[in-house]
Motif scaffolding. Structure first.
Motif, PDB file in Angstrom:
ATOM      1  N   SER A 142       0.827  -1.195   0.000  1.00 49.28           N
ATOM      2  CA  SER A 142       0.000   0.000   0.000  1.00 49.28           C
ATOM      3  C   SER A 142       0.869   1.256   0.000  1.00 49.28           C
ATOM      4  CB  SER A 142      -0.921  -0.008   1.223  1.00 49.28           C
ATOM      5  OG  SER A 142      -1.653   1.190   1.326  1.00 49.28           O
ATOM      6  N   ARG A 143       1.929   1.252   0.799  1.00 47.98           N
ATOM      7  CA  ARG A 143       2.840   2.400   0.836  1.00 47.98           C
ATOM      8  C   ARG A 143       3.596   2.527  -0.492  1.00 47.98           C
ATOM      9  NH1 ARG A 143      -0.026   3.400   4.154  1.00 47.98           N
ATOM     10  NH2 ARG A 143       0.323   3.950   6.347  1.00 47.98           N
ATOM     11  N   ARG A 145       2.450   1.737  -3.363  1.00 49.30           N
ATOM     12  CA  ARG A 145       1.500   2.341  -4.309  1.00 49.30           C
ATOM     13  C   ARG A 145       1.445   3.854  -4.108  1.00 49.30           C
ATOM     14  NH1 ARG A 145      -1.525  -2.364  -2.856  1.00 49.30           N
ATOM     15  NH2 ARG A 145      -1.696  -3.824  -4.629  1.00 49.30           N
ATOM     16  N   ASP A 146       1.469   4.270  -2.848  1.00 47.22           N
ATOM     17  CA  ASP A 146       1.482   5.703  -2.562  1.00 47.22           C
ATOM     18  C   ASP A 146       2.704   6.375  -3.178  1.00 47.22           C
ATOM     19  OD1 ASP A 146      -0.836   5.375  -1.087  1.00 47.22           O
ATOM     20  OD2 ASP A 146       0.198   5.343   0.856  1.00 47.22           O
ATOM     21  N   THR A 169       6.908   9.428   0.699  1.00 49.28           N
ATOM     22  CA  THR A 169       5.793   9.053   1.573  1.00 49.28           C
ATOM     23  C   THR A 169       6.337   8.740   2.959  1.00 49.28           C
ATOM     24  OG1 THR A 169       4.570   8.088  -0.289  1.00 49.28           O
ATOM     25  CG2 THR A 169       3.900   7.420   1.917  1.00 49.28           C
TER      26      THR A 169
END
Length: 209
Positions: A142-143, A145-146, A169
């Motif tokens: 998820s990170r 993807r960020d 991020t």
């Protein structure tokens, strides 16, 4: 944590300047409560409890995929472990002769998979990771993807695509299912070529810096 768990099961330790001397006859069951869900300490306690005399309970046990994999391996050999995958494990000791040989394929290494993802992220392009398990890496993916990476689950693994410069991020490490401290060197490498400023917070292992 390792020593305290084994002492509760009947082991004795003598710590000198140069050695940690451990002694034990057959270990016995005990109620163990970890202050922190350490993977290594949980693995050692579970492995010791499998052949201990009586019942051992472990509270605040680690829940990492590797911990689950070890428990499944031991159960296939004849161990009696309840609560696999939860923070509370109950192990009923068996006699040494009750364990048997088995076939076991170890879980794919999520840190190795993340290493290749980081390489792709820094260099750009696309990479297919055979046998990678996205469900073992949900938080860190998820990170990622960020930060601008794209992922697609494949029947045989995971496809990673990096197109353009990464975005900075903020990251904080936490026990599983949070972001593992082992990912941090990879993440910092990615952030070193990312656009913007990021803060990385270590909550597990200060020495990782």
């Amino acid at each position: 944590l390792h020593v305290a768990a084994l002492e509760a099961m009947g082991a004795t330790f003598d710590l000198t300047d140069e050695y940690l001397d451990a002694r034990a006859e057959r270990l016995h069951g005990a109620d163990i409560m970890f202050d922190f869900p350490s993977v290594g300490a949980t693995e050692n306690a579970v492995t010791a409890a499998v052949l201990a005399n009586g019942v051992t309970t472990i509270d605040n046990a680690a829940r990492e995929p590797e911990m689950i994999d070890l428990c499944e391996f031991l159960v296939a050999m004849g161990a009696k472990i309840e609560g696999v995958g939860t923070s509370r494990l109950r192990i009923t000791g068996v006699a040494p002769g009750d364990l048997r040989a088995c076939f076991h394929e170890t879980v794919p290494d999520r840190i190795q998979a993340a290493t290749y993802i980081a390489a792709c992220a820094v260099a750009g392009g696309t990479i297919d990771l055979l046998n990678a398990k996205p469900d073992h890496m949900q938080m860190v993916l998820s990170r990622f993807r960020d930060m601008g990476l794209e992922f697609r689950a494949l029947r045989y693994g995971l496809r990673v695509a990096a197109d353009g410069r990464l975005r900075a991020t903020d990251i904080a490490t936490l026990p599983y299912p949070g972001i593992a401290t082992d990912y941090k060197p990879l993440i910092i490498t990615m952030l070193s070529v990312a656009d913007g400023v990021a803060i990385v917070t270590e909550n597990i292992y200060p020495g990782r810096f």
